[in-house]
Design a protein around this motif. Structure first.
Motif, short mmCIF file in Angstrom:
data_model
loop_
_atom_site.label_atom_id
_atom_site.label_comp_id
_atom_site.label_asym_id
_atom_site.label_seq_id
_atom_site.Cartn_x
_atom_site.Cartn_y
_atom_site.Cartn_z
N ILE A 152 12.16 37.60 -8.92
CA ILE A 152 12.29 37.32 -7.48
C ILE A 152 12.17 38.61 -6.68
O ILE A 152 11.48 38.65 -5.65
CB ILE A 152 13.63 36.62 -7.19
N ARG A 153 12.83 39.65 -7.14
CA ARG A 153 12.79 40.92 -6.43
C ARG A 153 11.37 41.45 -6.30
O ARG A 153 11.02 42.09 -5.30
CB ARG A 153 13.65 41.94 -7.19
N ALA A 154 10.54 41.16 -7.30
CA ALA A 154 9.16 41.64 -7.29
C ALA A 154 8.34 41.02 -6.15
O ALA A 154 7.29 41.56 -5.78
CB ALA A 154 8.49 41.34 -8.62
N GLN A 155 8.83 39.90 -5.58
CA GLN A 155 8.10 39.23 -4.51
C GLN A 155 8.60 39.64 -3.12
O GLN A 155 8.02 39.24 -2.12
CB GLN A 155 8.25 37.71 -4.65
N LEU A 156 9.66 40.46 -3.09
CA LEU A 156 10.30 40.80 -1.83
C LEU A 156 10.15 42.29 -1.52
O LEU A 156 9.97 43.10 -2.42
CB LEU A 156 11.79 40.44 -1.90
N ARG A 157 10.22 42.60 -0.25
CA ARG A 157 10.10 43.99 0.18
C ARG A 157 11.22 44.83 -0.46
O ARG A 157 12.41 44.51 -0.30
CB ARG A 157 10.17 44.08 1.69
N PRO A 158 10.86 45.87 -1.21
CA PRO A 158 11.86 46.62 -1.99
C PRO A 158 12.87 47.39 -1.16
O PRO A 158 13.97 47.69 -1.63
CB PRO A 158 10.99 47.57 -2.83
N GLU A 159 12.51 47.72 0.08
CA GLU A 159 13.42 48.53 0.90
C GLU A 159 14.55 47.72 1.52
O GLU A 159 15.49 48.28 2.10
CB GLU A 159 12.63 49.25 2.00
N ILE A 160 14.48 46.38 1.41
CA ILE A 160 15.53 45.54 2.00
C ILE A 160 16.62 45.28 0.97
O ILE A 160 16.35 44.70 -0.09
CB ILE A 160 14.96 44.19 2.49
N PRO A 161 17.86 45.68 1.22
CA PRO A 161 18.96 45.43 0.27
C PRO A 161 19.18 43.93 0.05
O PRO A 161 18.94 43.12 0.95
CB PRO A 161 20.17 46.07 0.96
N VAL A 162 19.63 43.58 -1.15
CA VAL A 162 19.82 42.16 -1.47
C VAL A 162 20.87 41.53 -0.55
O VAL A 162 20.77 40.34 -0.22
CB VAL A 162 20.21 41.97 -2.95
N GLU A 163 21.87 42.28 -0.13
CA GLU A 163 22.87 41.72 0.78
C GLU A 163 22.23 41.36 2.12
O GLU A 163 22.54 40.31 2.70
CB GLU A 163 24.01 42.70 1.00
N THR A 164 21.33 42.22 2.59
CA THR A 164 20.63 41.93 3.84
C THR A 164 19.74 40.71 3.70
O THR A 164 19.63 39.89 4.62
CB THR A 164 19.79 43.14 4.27
N LEU A 165 19.10 40.57 2.55
CA LEU A 165 18.26 39.39 2.29
C LEU A 165 19.09 38.11 2.39
O LEU A 165 18.66 37.13 3.00
CB LEU A 165 17.62 39.49 0.91
N ALA A 166 20.26 38.13 1.76
CA ALA A 166 21.12 36.94 1.77
C ALA A 166 21.59 36.60 3.19
O ALA A 166 21.54 35.44 3.61
CB ALA A 166 22.32 37.16 0.86
N VAL A 167 22.03 37.62 3.92
CA VAL A 167 22.52 37.40 5.28
C VAL A 167 21.39 36.90 6.17
O VAL A 167 21.57 35.98 6.99
CB VAL A 167 23.12 38.70 5.85
N HIS A 168 20.20 37.49 6.02
CA HIS A 168 19.07 37.10 6.86
C HIS A 168 18.64 35.66 6.57
O HIS A 168 18.34 34.89 7.51
CB HIS A 168 17.90 38.05 6.62
N LEU A 169 18.63 35.28 5.31
CA LEU A 169 18.26 33.90 4.97
C LEU A 169 19.23 32.92 5.63
O LEU A 169 18.80 31.94 6.26
CB LEU A 169 18.27 33.70 3.46
N LEU A 170 20.51 33.15 5.48
CA LEU A 170 21.50 32.24 6.05
C LEU A 170 21.41 32.20 7.56
O LEU A 170 21.58 31.14 8.17
CB LEU A 170 22.90 32.65 5.60
N SER A 171 21.13 33.34 8.18
CA SER A 171 20.98 33.38 9.64
C SER A 171 19.77 32.58 10.09
O SER A 171 19.83 31.85 11.09
CB SER A 171 20.86 34.83 10.12
N CYS A 172 18.66 32.70 9.36
CA CYS A 172 17.45 31.94 9.70
C CYS A 172 17.68 30.45 9.57
O CYS A 172 17.19 29.65 10.37
CB CYS A 172 16.29 32.38 8.81
N LEU A 173 18.43 30.06 8.55
CA LEU A 173 18.68 28.64 8.32
C LEU A 173 19.67 28.07 9.34
O LEU A 173 19.49 26.96 9.85
CB LEU A 173 19.21 28.41 6.91
N MET A 174 20.71 28.83 9.64
CA MET A 174 21.75 28.33 10.52
C MET A 174 21.29 28.24 11.97
O MET A 174 21.62 27.29 12.67
CB MET A 174 22.99 29.24 10.43
N GLY A 175 20.51 29.25 12.43
CA GLY A 175 20.12 29.24 13.83
C GLY A 175 21.34 29.16 14.73
O GLY A 175 22.27 29.96 14.59
N ASP A 176 21.37 28.19 15.62
CA ASP A 176 22.53 28.03 16.52
C ASP A 176 23.49 26.94 16.03
O ASP A 176 24.28 26.41 16.80
CB ASP A 176 22.07 27.73 17.94
N THR A 177 23.41 26.63 14.72
CA THR A 177 24.27 25.58 14.17
C THR A 177 25.74 25.90 14.36
O THR A 177 26.54 25.01 14.66
CB THR A 177 23.98 25.38 12.67
#
Length: 237
Positions: free
Chosen positions: A178-203
């Motif tokens: 999975i990491r091989a498909q993602l931008r290496p400079e982005i920390p995994v914690e930031t990836l997780a937070v960003h995904l949840l933020s994109c999904l939640m929106g204004d929920t």
């Protein structure tokens, strides 16, 4: 070896000696003394968690005592302490149990062999279904309302829900394939937070206001795809 009634009581503190003569309201009514079956223990556990959840959502966390829960669930207060360590532990179990139901049937993220986008499609829809179910919305409102006066409530909610989800996503994004498909400079914690933020929106904001009915599966699926599209545009190589 013959199991005495006292030994049985140690195995199941909710069914003390003489439980077969209890009233019909007791969970032990009509049961002979002895080691409880796994199915019986699981049924009593689910009944206790359901009772606790109902009382928390109806009356508020701070206004519900263990004695109240024990009385409604027909168990001993000592049983709750032994199994959960207290009210915060019981709430944690309630949240964990509800979360597990929504993700039941989904392969563990760390070992899921499906393509990256397919795993994300499955996770995104299940996650949005979880956070928009009426019981979860009520729980979120309760946490917001009581967090200042009852810090253990907010901490327990965070550790059993949001933090656990974030940690599972971090482990998934750390997989070599999975990491091989993602931008290496982005920390995994930031990836997780960003995904949840994109999904939640204004929920999270919507949760603070009354709604006539939860969104349909089609609406959630469309919202999930929009969120995933934003996520992919930001993080894919």
């Amino acid at each position: 070896m013959k199991i005495t009634a006292n030994a049985a009581a140690l195995e199941d503190p909710d069914c003390p000696e003489g439980a077969a003569n209890d009233s019909p309201d007791s969970p032990c009514f009509g049961k002979a003394a002895g080691r409880p079956r796994a199915a019986d223990k699981e049924a009593r556990l689910q009944s206790l968690l359901h009772t606790a959840a109902s009382l928390f959502l109806e009356k508020g966390y701070s206004k519900v005592s263990l004695e109240m829960i024990a009385r409604e669930a027909h168990v001993a207060v000592r049983t709750i302490y032994v199994k959960f360590g207290g009210k915060a532990g019981l709430l944690s179990a309630v949240i964990t149990n509800g979360r597990a139901r929504f993700f039941a049937g989904m392969t563990d993220l760390q070992s899921d062999p499906r393509p990256f986008r397919e795993v994300m499609d499955d996770f995104a829809l299940r996650f949005l279904e979880l956070v928009t179910v009426p019981a979860f919305v009520s729980l979120h409102r309760m946490v917001v309302a009581e967090a200042r006066t009852t810090p253990e409530l907010a901490e327990t909610f965070y550790k059993a829900g949001p933090l656990r989800t974030r940690e599972e996503l971090m482990r998934f994004f750390s997989r070599d394939d999975i990491r091989a498909q993602l931008r290496p400079e982005i920390p995994v914690e930031t990836l997780a937070v960003h995904l949840l933020s994109c999904l939640m929106g204004d929920t999270m904001v919507r949760m603070l206001f009354p709604v006539e009915q939860p969104p349909s599966v089609d609406e959630l699926r469309a919202r999930a795809q929009q969120g995933l599209d934003l996520f992919y545009r930001a993080v894919l190589r």
